[in-house]
Write an enzyme that holds these catalytic residues in place. Sequence first.
Site, PDB file in Angstrom:
ATOM      1  CB  ALA A   1     -13.679   0.438  -1.002  1.00 15.85           C
ATOM      2  NE  ARG A   2     -18.913  -3.077  -3.402  1.00 15.42           N
ATOM      3  CZ  ARG A   2     -18.406  -3.826  -4.371  1.00 15.42           C
ATOM      4  NH1 ARG A   2     -18.192  -3.308  -5.559  1.00 15.42           N
ATOM      5  NH2 ARG A   2     -18.117  -5.090  -4.159  1.00 15.42           N
TER       6      ARG A   2
ATOM      7  CG  ASP B   1     -13.336  11.752   7.488  1.00 17.73           C
ATOM      8  OD1 ASP B   1     -12.862  10.787   8.123  1.00 17.73           O
ATOM      9  OD2 ASP B   1     -12.934  12.087   6.358  1.00 17.73           O
TER      10      ASP B   1
ATOM     11  NE  ARG C   1     -11.897   5.756  -5.635  1.00 20.43           N
ATOM     12  CZ  ARG C   1     -11.266   6.336  -6.667  1.00 20.43           C
ATOM     13  NH1 ARG C   1     -11.810   6.342  -7.860  1.00 20.43           N
ATOM     14  NH2 ARG C   1     -10.097   6.927  -6.485  1.00 20.43           N
ATOM     15  CG  MET C   2     -18.785   9.860  -2.470  1.00 20.17           C
ATOM     16  SD  MET C   2     -19.568  10.910  -3.730  1.00 20.17           S
ATOM     17  CE  MET C   2     -21.054   9.945  -4.040  1.00 20.17           C
ATOM     18  CB  SER C   3     -17.309  10.347   3.473  1.00 21.89           C
ATOM     19  OG  SER C   3     -16.278  11.334   3.537  1.00 21.89           O
TER      20      SER C   3
ATOM     21  CG  ASP D   1      -2.114  -0.870   1.076  1.00 24.86           C
ATOM     22  OD1 ASP D   1      -2.560  -1.041  -0.066  1.00 24.86           O
ATOM     23  OD2 ASP D   1      -2.598  -1.396   2.089  1.00 24.86           O
TER      24      ASP D   1
ATOM     25  CG  ASP E   1      -6.246  -4.371   3.596  1.00 19.53           C
ATOM     26  OD1 ASP E   1      -6.471  -4.060   2.416  1.00 19.53           O
ATOM     27  OD2 ASP E   1      -5.827  -3.571   4.454  1.00 19.53           O
TER      28      ASP E   1
ATOM     29  CE  LYS F   1     -13.410  14.543   3.780  1.00 20.43           C
ATOM     30  NZ  LYS F   1     -14.420  13.958   4.654  1.00 20.43           N
TER      31      LYS F   1
END
Length: 701
Positions: free
Chosen positions: A399-400, A366, A402-404, A329, A543, A416
């Site tokens: 992860a799908r 967040d 890719r924003m919050s 990573d 992971d 964002k």
Amino acid sequence: MIGSINTPPSRRPRNRPSDRRQSRKQSKAIPKGLYTRAIKDAFVKLNPKAAIRNPVMFLVWMGTIITLMVTIDPYLFGPVSGQNLQLFNGLITAILFFTVLFANFAEAVAEGRGKAQADALRSTKSETIAKKLAPDGSISEVSSTTLRQGDTVYVSAGDIIPGDGEVTMGVASVDESAITGESAPVLKESGSDVGSSVTGGTRIISDELIIRITSDPGKGFIDRMIALVEGAERSKTPNEIALTVLLAVLSLVFMIVIVTLPAFAYYVNSPISVSVLIALLVALIPTTIGGLLSSIGIAGMDRVAQFNVIATSGRAVEACGDVSTLILDKTGTITLGNRLAEEFLPINGHDIQEMAQVSLWASIFDDTPEGKSIVRLSERLGAFIDFDTNNVEGIQFSARTRMSGTNLPDGREVRKGAVEAIRGFVRSRNGYDSPELDTAYQRVSEQGGTPLAVALDGEVYGVIYLKDIVKPGIRDRFDQLRRMGVRTVMLTGDNRITASVIAREAGVDDFIAEATPEDKIDVIQQEQAQGKLVAMTGDGTNDAPALAQANVGVAMNTGTQAAKEAANMVDLDSDPTKLIDIVGIGKQLLITRGALTTFSIANDIAKYFAIIPVLFTSANLQGLNIMRLTSTNTAVLSALIYNALIIPVLIPLALKGVKFRPLTANQLLQRNILIYGLGGIIAPFLAIKVIDIIITAIGFF
């Protein structure tokens, strides 16, 4: 009590380099009473049930019993000639016995290190009183041994955490020195994918936590660590099994050679006694590597443990030596991992105060370091919250998507995230895709930063510049891996431009940008389909599938329970770059085994040409005795003494390992042949001659 759980998190304490060096120094220290215990265990291993696991040394053990019989009765197998037969046979018996004992001692010393570590871990386990939470919020005190998976407990400052679990509420500092050896406390908090896992037996030193127990009694992390480092059920690795079979075959070949010698000896009128034949067999079979093989494997696991890494098996350590691809990573491994908001780049006519306001709204739920840094930067620029946070909905990052973000009380939606994800969000709200977004995106990416776009409903307000730094010296380490033939692949969720900048600066061989958890598995499977062994690190639940798929999966101790169970190694220091060290340890294990095997076989060749000619000197073939050894008896005793003593002499090398150098397979082979092959031929000639002179001077024969 529960209300105080929401204490704001303090800054995460960092492990200082001096702490790590001290921890490593302590782990390498020789455990008290190690050699005394090893001597006792060496005698225990004389049990035939234990001895038969090593075919080579079992053959020596059987030879010891036979020579003991002919010591008691020299004529047991027929008439023999010579003087001081009982003394000679007795000396052979004693030397063979010590040969087996030294081999057992080598293995026992290696095992003793693991047992000492297991004892230290076992001392951290104790029955404690746990504060169990009932569904109605009441607390009852119960024994920690009665807790089961799914139970919820409350712990506060000074309490011992009663079992492995996940933090469901609260933020607190935890002392994990009993497990990791590090004195600096570790921050544990709810809602974090990598900082919410706690281990039973550790101590909470500040604030309070509510924990959901994830393991039943006797199945916790420390219990598994004890079983693993103790190595009571250690199974041989595939390479170790293959080498054991090879040594057994070589021993069989030498046995066939020895069986044919009496016929030749009879033909030239130079009879050979049974004790001499057994001594000759032991001197010629690969006893050196046979006696050290097991200790090399155990010591390899111990070296991994000295780096505060727990391996589930020797197979995992050995696989590290054969790894040809490393999946890494970016964040926290190649870069420092503390991506923080560096700058706001407003677009579409908005000023920086407007963007700061929207960024704050998007980040109030967040809890990641990135999110908290955005909140701090926004507040520094004058942004504030003018609504009741209890009446808004937080949207968690996935992860799908890719924003919050946040759904505000008036129905507006603030988001964002990755630029492409925000672009899709804006389009879905019939918004306008401004060219300024691409310009800001390009600017941040070309600096090696991570761009996060911020939008309110159908309008993009700007781009947040998240700054990260490549770790010092990481490029040199990747260069070393490249010289060893190991390919490095960087995975990152960043865009391709940012990923290419970081990859170029770090010196990795390849990279995959905008990677998803599924991409990790795909990359691993593609590499494995080409016959390569793959290693990777991970810490989150997402992971776990990739860690299970990889040949070597290293989970962080601060990671989730799912990640630790899927991996075959756990790094107690939670340092992702340690994977590079582990690969080096695995290769050192293979190098050590190869070097000592080369030395052992070279020894056998040298002893063969040193001893065989002496056996036929009575047939007027003195010209074959190129070493000018005194007699058959002194030659045999000299070879046996050398054969026995070389095992304890090489024990430190077997335990410490041959010094690792980043060389290719061909370079390593050439080095082994030059140093250990040539040395293995010269050493026996010199040592046997010196021992022969000493025996002759004593005057026994």
